[in-house]
Design an enzyme around this catalytic site. Sequence first.
Site, mmCIF file in Angstrom:
data_model
loop_
_atom_site.group_PDB
_atom_site.id
_atom_site.type_symbol
_atom_site.label_atom_id
_atom_site.label_comp_id
_atom_site.label_asym_id
_atom_site.label_seq_id
_atom_site.Cartn_x
_atom_site.Cartn_y
_atom_site.Cartn_z
ATOM 1 N N TYR A 172 -0.253 -6.225 6.295
ATOM 2 C CA TYR A 172 -0.669 -5.925 4.923
ATOM 3 C C TYR A 172 -0.932 -4.426 4.750
ATOM 4 O O TYR A 172 -0.437 -3.790 3.814
ATOM 5 C CB TYR A 172 -1.914 -6.749 4.567
ATOM 6 C CG TYR A 172 -2.411 -6.465 3.175
ATOM 7 C CD1 TYR A 172 -1.631 -6.761 2.068
ATOM 8 C CD2 TYR A 172 -3.663 -5.890 2.969
ATOM 9 C CE1 TYR A 172 -2.076 -6.496 0.786
ATOM 10 C CE2 TYR A 172 -4.121 -5.619 1.696
ATOM 11 C CZ TYR A 172 -3.319 -5.916 0.610
ATOM 12 O OH TYR A 172 -3.756 -5.638 -0.655
ATOM 13 N N GLY A 192 -2.919 -11.477 -12.641
ATOM 14 C CA GLY A 192 -3.833 -11.616 -11.498
ATOM 15 C C GLY A 192 -5.242 -11.210 -11.879
ATOM 16 O O GLY A 192 -5.530 -10.895 -13.037
#
Length: 334
Positions: free
Chosen positions: A151, A10
Amino acid sequence: MKILITGGAGFIGSHLAHLHLQKGDRVHVVDDLSTGRRANIALHLGLSRFTFSEADIVTWDGLNDAARAADRIYHLAAVVGVRRTLEDPVRVVKTNIAGTERVMRAIEKSGRRPEVLVASSSEAYGFNPRPMFSESDDLLLHSRDHLRWCYAVSKLTDEFIAYSYAEKFGFKLTVARLFNTIGPRQVEHYGMVVPNFVKQAVTGRPITVYADGSQTRSFADVRDTVRALDLLAGSPLAPGETVNVGADQEISILDLARLVRERADSQSEIVFIPYREAYGEDFEDITHRRPCLDKLFELTSFQHRWTLTATIDDLITRARAELGLLETKELHPG
Ligand code: UDP
């Protein structure tokens, strides 16, 4: 040193892999390439000190062996960002919560005591009214819009899971609450503001400021962020601590748009887009976000090397090179 990085293909993970390879370490990256990209680690793929496993941490059968081999583990694999969470909350539960627990269980089973750093998020602070967010602040999440906070809650749960295992099984754990991070390889597809503005400015398209642009953020360069993570993971003082990682220069989104336009010497118009139009629903944005970094500075020798302007200049140069508007030799290394 043997380093395992979950989510290592990532944006942040790939810079961390690069840093450790530069230091001479052996690096094992696991990433399911959901938002990570093979291109982010392409340069390392031929190196004998680098191993890549394309796998989901929830199902990867190599996890126990990889955890047993590691002297240090960075757990970064996660579905990242509020808006991606809203698109698929079940995936957040699986990757962020079940995935973190599985990584911690693998550490438990390994019988070893590696240095472990778990990436959490500034989103965990919610609507903190204080001008600077400190690790000891109370956390203020709104009760309504239950999925909006999925989240933040997943990241808080990760912190709690990691602390529980570290305490019971005696390994060194540090939790890093990451604030807004920018830099090379961050893609604009997920709506992140800086790559969006840079692309818009260099192509002469309108720069899209959401709402009135008075909301503020503090942006750290990813090359600083990964040095901070390395220092924290290795600090004898950091285990057991939750630590903010970011930069503490605050800027409004409107001023950011002006800065990017000025640095790119762009004629782009600045346009204001209502949140409803930008996010397709009544989205509740965080009005301000700035970390208190006292703890990071107390626990490590970390110092920032990048200013916001220097990072933006670098990103503008890179965006022009990608668009074929510039010679790549003008790029800053890294
Ligand atoms: N934003 C904006 N224009 C864009 C993308 C984002 O004005 O094209 C705003 C967004 O609403 C937020 C801020 O910029 O207030 C930072 O957004 P980002 O998604 O980068 O990070 P986060 O919201 O997670 O801090």
